[in-house]
Design an enzyme around this catalytic site. Structure first.
Site, PDB file in Angstrom:
ATOM      1  N   TYR A  36       2.624  -7.416  16.229  1.00 33.27           N
ATOM      2  CA  TYR A  36       3.059  -6.563  15.112  1.00 33.27           C
ATOM      3  C   TYR A  36       3.941  -5.416  15.599  1.00 33.27           C
ATOM      4  O   TYR A  36       5.060  -5.229  15.128  1.00 33.27           O
ATOM      5  CB  TYR A  36       1.832  -5.998  14.372  1.00 33.27           C
ATOM      6  CG  TYR A  36       2.159  -4.804  13.490  1.00 33.27           C
ATOM      7  CD1 TYR A  36       2.932  -4.958  12.343  1.00 33.27           C
ATOM      8  CD2 TYR A  36       1.707  -3.517  13.819  1.00 33.27           C
ATOM      9  CE1 TYR A  36       3.254  -3.860  11.544  1.00 33.27           C
ATOM     10  CE2 TYR A  36       2.012  -2.424  13.031  1.00 33.27           C
ATOM     11  CZ  TYR A  36       2.787  -2.598  11.889  1.00 33.27           C
ATOM     12  OH  TYR A  36       3.107  -1.513  11.105  1.00 33.27           O
ATOM     13  N   SER A  37       3.438  -4.642  16.578  1.00 35.85           N
ATOM     14  CA  SER A  37       4.204  -3.451  16.979  1.00 35.85           C
ATOM     15  C   SER A  37       5.494  -3.846  17.689  1.00 35.85           C
ATOM     16  O   SER A  37       6.506  -3.150  17.578  1.00 35.85           O
ATOM     17  CB  SER A  37       3.350  -2.503  17.821  1.00 35.85           C
ATOM     18  OG  SER A  37       2.744  -3.160  18.899  1.00 35.85           O
TER      19      SER A  37
ATOM     20  N   PRO B 274     -18.297  -3.651  10.612  1.00 38.82           N
ATOM     21  CA  PRO B 274     -17.840  -4.019  11.948  1.00 38.82           C
ATOM     22  C   PRO B 274     -17.069  -2.912  12.635  1.00 38.82           C
ATOM     23  O   PRO B 274     -16.128  -2.360  12.081  1.00 38.82           O
ATOM     24  CB  PRO B 274     -16.935  -5.234  11.691  1.00 38.82           C
ATOM     25  CG  PRO B 274     -16.474  -5.085  10.280  1.00 38.82           C
ATOM     26  CD  PRO B 274     -17.535  -4.315   9.544  1.00 38.82           C
TER      27      PRO B 274
ATOM     28  N   THR C  87       6.281   2.535  12.471  1.00 38.36           N
ATOM     29  CA  THR C  87       4.925   2.926  12.874  1.00 38.36           C
ATOM     30  C   THR C  87       4.904   3.632  14.229  1.00 38.36           C
ATOM     31  O   THR C  87       5.798   3.414  15.059  1.00 38.36           O
ATOM     32  CB  THR C  87       4.041   1.657  12.964  1.00 38.36           C
ATOM     33  OG1 THR C  87       2.835   1.970  13.627  1.00 38.36           O
ATOM     34  CG2 THR C  87       4.723   0.547  13.761  1.00 38.36           C
ATOM     35  N   ASP C  88       3.881   4.420  14.472  1.00 40.67           N
ATOM     36  CA  ASP C  88       3.724   5.037  15.798  1.00 40.67           C
ATOM     37  C   ASP C  88       3.253   4.002  16.831  1.00 40.67           C
ATOM     38  O   ASP C  88       3.254   4.279  18.028  1.00 40.67           O
ATOM     39  CB  ASP C  88       2.759   6.230  15.751  1.00 40.67           C
ATOM     40  CG  ASP C  88       1.349   5.887  15.314  1.00 40.67           C
ATOM     41  OD1 ASP C  88       1.093   4.711  14.939  1.00 40.67           O
ATOM     42  OD2 ASP C  88       0.484   6.779  15.327  1.00 40.67           O
ATOM     43  N   GLU C  89       2.873   2.800  16.353  1.00 35.24           N
ATOM     44  CA  GLU C  89       2.397   1.776  17.299  1.00 35.24           C
ATOM     45  C   GLU C  89       3.513   1.277  18.211  1.00 35.24           C
ATOM     46  O   GLU C  89       3.244   0.657  19.243  1.00 35.24           O
ATOM     47  CB  GLU C  89       1.739   0.615  16.543  1.00 35.24           C
ATOM     48  CG  GLU C  89       0.532   1.075  15.744  1.00 35.24           C
ATOM     49  CD  GLU C  89      -0.332  -0.054  15.216  1.00 35.24           C
ATOM     50  OE1 GLU C  89      -0.378  -1.119  15.844  1.00 35.24           O
ATOM     51  OE2 GLU C  89      -0.948   0.136  14.160  1.00 35.24           O
TER      52      GLU C  89
ATOM     53  N   LYS D 198       7.951  -4.540  14.961  1.00 35.78           N
ATOM     54  CA  LYS D 198       8.422  -3.278  14.345  1.00 35.78           C
ATOM     55  C   LYS D 198       9.378  -2.556  15.306  1.00 35.78           C
ATOM     56  O   LYS D 198      10.384  -1.988  14.881  1.00 35.78           O
ATOM     57  CB  LYS D 198       7.240  -2.366  13.991  1.00 35.78           C
ATOM     58  CG  LYS D 198       6.360  -2.844  12.861  1.00 35.78           C
ATOM     59  CD  LYS D 198       7.078  -2.963  11.527  1.00 35.78           C
ATOM     60  CE  LYS D 198       7.454  -1.631  10.926  1.00 35.78           C
ATOM     61  NZ  LYS D 198       8.021  -1.789   9.555  1.00 35.78           N
TER      62      LYS D 198
ATOM     63  N   PHE E 179       0.826  -1.213   0.000  1.00 37.84           N
ATOM     64  CA  PHE E 179       0.000   0.000   0.000  1.00 37.84           C
ATOM     65  C   PHE E 179       0.865   1.271   0.000  1.00 37.84           C
ATOM     66  O   PHE E 179       0.816   2.090  -0.937  1.00 37.84           O
ATOM     67  CB  PHE E 179      -0.918  -0.060   1.227  1.00 37.84           C
ATOM     68  CG  PHE E 179      -1.653   1.199   1.541  1.00 37.84           C
ATOM     69  CD1 PHE E 179      -2.323   1.917   0.555  1.00 37.84           C
ATOM     70  CD2 PHE E 179      -1.697   1.675   2.857  1.00 37.84           C
ATOM     71  CE1 PHE E 179      -3.011   3.083   0.862  1.00 37.84           C
ATOM     72  CE2 PHE E 179      -2.385   2.824   3.175  1.00 37.84           C
ATOM     73  CZ  PHE E 179      -3.033   3.537   2.180  1.00 37.84           C
TER      74      PHE E 179
ATOM     75  N   ARG F  68     -10.580  -5.839  19.754  1.00 38.59           N
ATOM     76  CA  ARG F  68      -9.294  -6.505  19.503  1.00 38.59           C
ATOM     77  C   ARG F  68      -8.592  -6.714  20.846  1.00 38.59           C
ATOM     78  O   ARG F  68      -8.527  -5.769  21.650  1.00 38.59           O
ATOM     79  CB  ARG F  68      -8.469  -5.600  18.593  1.00 38.59           C
ATOM     80  CG  ARG F  68      -7.039  -6.025  18.423  1.00 38.59           C
ATOM     81  CD  ARG F  68      -6.259  -4.958  17.659  1.00 38.59           C
ATOM     82  NE  ARG F  68      -6.530  -4.990  16.240  1.00 38.59           N
ATOM     83  CZ  ARG F  68      -6.188  -3.981  15.413  1.00 38.59           C
ATOM     84  NH1 ARG F  68      -5.621  -2.890  15.873  1.00 38.59           N
ATOM     85  NH2 ARG F  68      -6.440  -4.074  14.128  1.00 38.59           N
TER      86      ARG F  68
HETATM   87  N1  LIG Z   1      -0.367   1.124   6.626  1.00 36.18           N
HETATM   88  C1  LIG Z   1      -0.156   1.896   7.700  1.00 36.18           C
HETATM   89  O1  LIG Z   1      -1.061   2.605   8.144  1.00 36.18           O
HETATM   90  C2  LIG Z   1       1.210   1.949   8.337  1.00 36.18           C
HETATM   91  C3  LIG Z   1       1.367   2.791   9.425  1.00 36.18           C
HETATM   92  C4  LIG Z   1       2.634   2.883  10.009  1.00 36.18           C
HETATM   93  C5  LIG Z   1       3.693   2.154   9.486  1.00 36.18           C
HETATM   94  N2  LIG Z   1       3.506   1.322   8.434  1.00 36.18           N
HETATM   95  C6  LIG Z   1       4.675   0.586   7.937  1.00 36.18           C
HETATM   96  O2  LIG Z   1       4.881   0.956   6.582  1.00 36.18           O
HETATM   97  C7  LIG Z   1       5.367  -0.147   5.841  1.00 36.18           C
HETATM   98  C8  LIG Z   1       4.464  -0.407   4.657  1.00 36.18           C
HETATM   99  O3  LIG Z   1       3.137  -0.665   5.131  1.00 36.18           O
HETATM  100  P1  LIG Z   1       1.950  -1.024   4.127  1.00 36.18           P
HETATM  101  O4  LIG Z   1       0.691  -0.648   4.787  1.00 36.18           O
HETATM  102  O5  LIG Z   1       2.254  -0.522   2.784  1.00 36.18           O
HETATM  103  O6  LIG Z   1       2.068  -2.622   4.141  1.00 36.18           O
HETATM  104  P2  LIG Z   1       1.467  -3.673   3.119  1.00 36.18           P
HETATM  105  O7  LIG Z   1       1.138  -4.872   3.945  1.00 36.18           O
HETATM  106  O8  LIG Z   1       0.422  -3.065   2.257  1.00 36.18           O
HETATM  107  O9  LIG Z   1       2.706  -4.017   2.158  1.00 36.18           O
HETATM  108  C9  LIG Z   1       3.823  -4.745   2.586  1.00 36.18           C
HETATM  109  C10 LIG Z   1       4.588  -5.188   1.341  1.00 36.18           C
HETATM  110  O10 LIG Z   1       5.744  -5.916   1.790  1.00 36.18           O
HETATM  111  C11 LIG Z   1       5.855  -7.099   1.021  1.00 36.18           C
HETATM  112  N3  LIG Z   1       6.540  -8.112   1.842  1.00 36.18           N
HETATM  113  C12 LIG Z   1       6.059  -8.717   2.960  1.00 36.18           C
HETATM  114  N4  LIG Z   1       6.965  -9.613   3.420  1.00 36.18           N
HETATM  115  C13 LIG Z   1       8.039  -9.534   2.593  1.00 36.18           C
HETATM  116  C14 LIG Z   1       9.301 -10.186   2.554  1.00 36.18           C
HETATM  117  N5  LIG Z   1       9.624 -11.112   3.464  1.00 36.18           N
HETATM  118  N6  LIG Z   1      10.173  -9.867   1.580  1.00 36.18           N
HETATM  119  C15 LIG Z   1       9.850  -8.923   0.640  1.00 36.18           C
HETATM  120  N7  LIG Z   1       8.659  -8.295   0.618  1.00 36.18           N
HETATM  121  C16 LIG Z   1       7.768  -8.589   1.586  1.00 36.18           C
HETATM  122  C17 LIG Z   1       4.426  -7.489   0.667  1.00 36.18           C
HETATM  123  O11 LIG Z   1       4.386  -8.325  -0.477  1.00 36.18           O
HETATM  124  C18 LIG Z   1       3.797  -6.124   0.432  1.00 36.18           C
HETATM  125  O12 LIG Z   1       3.948  -5.707  -0.915  1.00 36.18           O
HETATM  126  C19 LIG Z   1       5.432  -1.331   6.816  1.00 36.18           C
HETATM  127  O13 LIG Z   1       6.754  -1.442   7.276  1.00 36.18           O
HETATM  128  C20 LIG Z   1       4.513  -0.924   7.938  1.00 36.18           C
HETATM  129  O14 LIG Z   1       4.934  -1.490   9.163  1.00 36.18           O
HETATM  130  C21 LIG Z   1       2.284   1.196   7.857  1.00 36.18           C
END
Ligand SMILES: NC(=O)c1ccc[n+]([C@@H]2O[C@H](COP(=O)([O-])OP(=O)(O)OC[C@H]3O[C@@H](n4cnc5c(N)ncnc54)[C@H](O)[C@@H]3O)[C@@H](O)[C@H]2O)c1
Length: 355
Positions: A160-161, A215, A134-136, A164, A12, A294
C-alpha cells in the site's frame, strides 16, 4: 465559487471533504468514484440532494470517462482521494493497489493535464491538482523524539505505502516537468464517523458491542498519530484553495497513541456509554485478544504539522479524547449505516496475514 472534482468522494475521508464543502462553503462538488467495497453512497446522503452536488460512478483508470467528466464539469480544482487504502488488503492482493493507486493516478494526471492545457487566463492560472497521500510513505520512526517532516526521505514498507509513494512521485513529476499546478498532502491515521469497519477504531467499537474478540496486532505497542477526519477535511480544503502549487503539507493530529491504548480507551468509553454488556462479558477490556502481528508492521508514525499551521493557519480542533468520544457516540447512534456495510461483503474477518 469554485467547482471541485473529488475522486474517492464516497470513501471515508472523501465523503467528509464533500460534506464539509457543501455544508460550509459556496463551492460545488462533483464526486468521481468507482464504488468499490469501500465506497458508500450512504456517507453522502446528508448532501446528496444539494444542487451543488453531483455524482459520477467512474473508475479513475478510465481515460475516456475522465475526459468526458472534465469537459462536462470544467472543474477549478481536483482533489484526488480515490485509492485502495487498506494495508492488510495490499498484503493479500497488491495488484489492485498498483492499478488504482499508480495507474489510476497517472491516468487522472494525464486527463487533468490535458484539460488544464486547454484552459486560458485566470481559469488556467487558478487551476489546482491536490493529491492526498499518507505519512506511511516515510516508513517508520524508531526514536520517540523524531517526526516526519515534508523533507523526510521516502521509505515505504507495505505494498500500500509503496503504491502511494509511487503516486506522490508521479504527481511531483507532473508538476515539475509539465508545470501542472499540483500540491501534495501526507497525513496521519484518520478516524471518525463513516469509517469502514475493517479499520482499527470502528472494528473495536463494533466488535466490543457485539461481545466479540478485540484483536490487537502483536504486542499493541505500535504508535500512530490520530487525526479526526473532520479536522482533516478542513485542512484539505484549505490546501486545495489556498496552498501553494509545488508544495507539500504534512497533516497530523498531534495525538500519538499506542494501538493498545486506543483499544483500552474505547473499552473504557463503552463501559460508560453502554454499561449493559453482551451476555458473558464482565468488562469490555476482557475481550482484548493478542493476534499475530502484521508482516512488516511499522512501529511508529508521528507527524510534524508545523508547516501547515504556520503557512495556512490550520490546527486540529479535536484532541484524541474529544474525537474518540464523538466517534464512539456516532457509531452507537448510526447503527443503520454500519449494519448496511456489514451486510455487504466484509464480515470483520482478519486480512493481511499472507499465505
Ligand atoms: N484513512 C486514513 O487514515 C488515511 C491516512 C492517510 C492517507 N489516506 C489517503 O486518503 C485517501 C482516502 O482514504 P480513505 O480512508 O477515505 O479511503 P477509502 O478506502 O475509505 O475510500 C476510497 C474511495 O476510493 C474509491 N475508489 C477506489 N478505487 C477507485 C478507482 N479505481 N476509481 C475511482 N474510485 C475508486 C472507493 O470506492 C472509495 O470510495 C486515500 O488516497 C488514502 O491513501 C488515508
Amino acid at each position: 465559487m469554485k467547482r471541485i472534482l473529488i475522486t474517492g468522494g464516497a470513501g471515508f475521508i472523501g465523503s467528509a471533504v464533500v460534506r464539509h464543502i457543501i455544508q460550509n462553503t459556496a463551492d460545488s462538488v462533483v464526486v468521481v468514484d468507482k464504488l468499490t467495497y469501500a465506497g458508500n453512497l450512504a456517507s453522502l446522503a446528508p448532501v446528496a440532494d444539494d444542487l451543488r452536488f453531483a455524482f459520477e460512478q467512474v473508475d479513475i483508470c478510465d481515460r475516456d470517462a475522465l475526459k468526458r467528466i472534465f469537459a462536462t464539469y470544467q472543474p477549478d480544482a481536483v482533489m484526488h482521494l480515490a485509492a485502495e487504502s487498506h494495508v492488510d488488503r495490499s498484503i493479500d492482493g497488491p495488484a489492485v493497489f498498483i492499478e488504482t493507486n499508480i495507474v489510476g493516478t497517472y491516468t487522472l494526471l494525464e486527463s487533468a493535464r490535458e484539460f488544464w492545457a486547454g484552459l486560458s487566463g485566470d481559469k488556467k492560472a487558478q487551476f489546482r491538482f491536490h493529491h492526498i497521500s499518507t505519512d506511511e510513505v516515510y516508513g517508520d520512526l524508531h526514536s520517540t523524539d523524531d517526526y516526519f517532516t515534508e523533507t523526510t526521505p521516502y521509505a515505504p514498507s507495505s505494498p500500500y505505502s509503496a503504491s502511494k509513494a509511487s503516486s506522490d512521485h508521479l504527481v511531483r513529476a507532473w508538476q515539475r516537468t509539465y508545470g501542472l499546478p499540483a500540491l501534495v498532502t501526507n497525513c496521519s491515521n484518520n478516524y471518525g464517523p463513516y469509517h469502514f469497519p475493517e479499520k482499527l477504531i470502528p472494528l473495536i467499537i463494533l466488535n466490543a458491542v457485539a461481545g466479540k474478540a478485540l484483536p490487537v496486532y502483536g504486542n499493541g505497542q505500535q504508535i500512530r498519530d490520530w487525526l479526526y477526519v473532520e479536522d482533516h477535511a478542513r485542512a484539505l480544503y484549505l490546501v486545495a484553495t489556498q496552498g501553494k502549487p509545488g508544495e507539500t503539507y504534512n497533516i497530523g493530529g498531534h495525538n500519538e497513541r499506542k494501538n493498545l491504548d486506543v483499544v483500552t480507551t474505547i473499552c473504557d468509553l463503552l463501559e460508560e456509554l453502554v454499561p449493559a454488556k453482551p451476555a458473558g462479558v464482565n468488562h469490555y477490556r476482557d475481550l482484548i485478544t493478542y493476534v499475530a502481528d502484521r508482516p512488516g508492521h511499522d512501529l511508529r508514525y508521528a507527524i510534524d504539522a508545523s508547516k501547515i499551521e504556520r503557512e495556512l493557519g490550520w490546527t486540529p480542533q479535536e484532541t484524541f479524547e474529544s474525537g474518540i468520544r464523538k466517534t464512539v457516540e456516532w457509531y452507537l447512534a448510526n447503527e443503520t449505516w454500519w449494519k448496511q456495510v456489514q451486510d455487504g461483503s466484509y464480515q470483520g474477518e482478519r486480512l493481511g496475514l499472507q499465505g
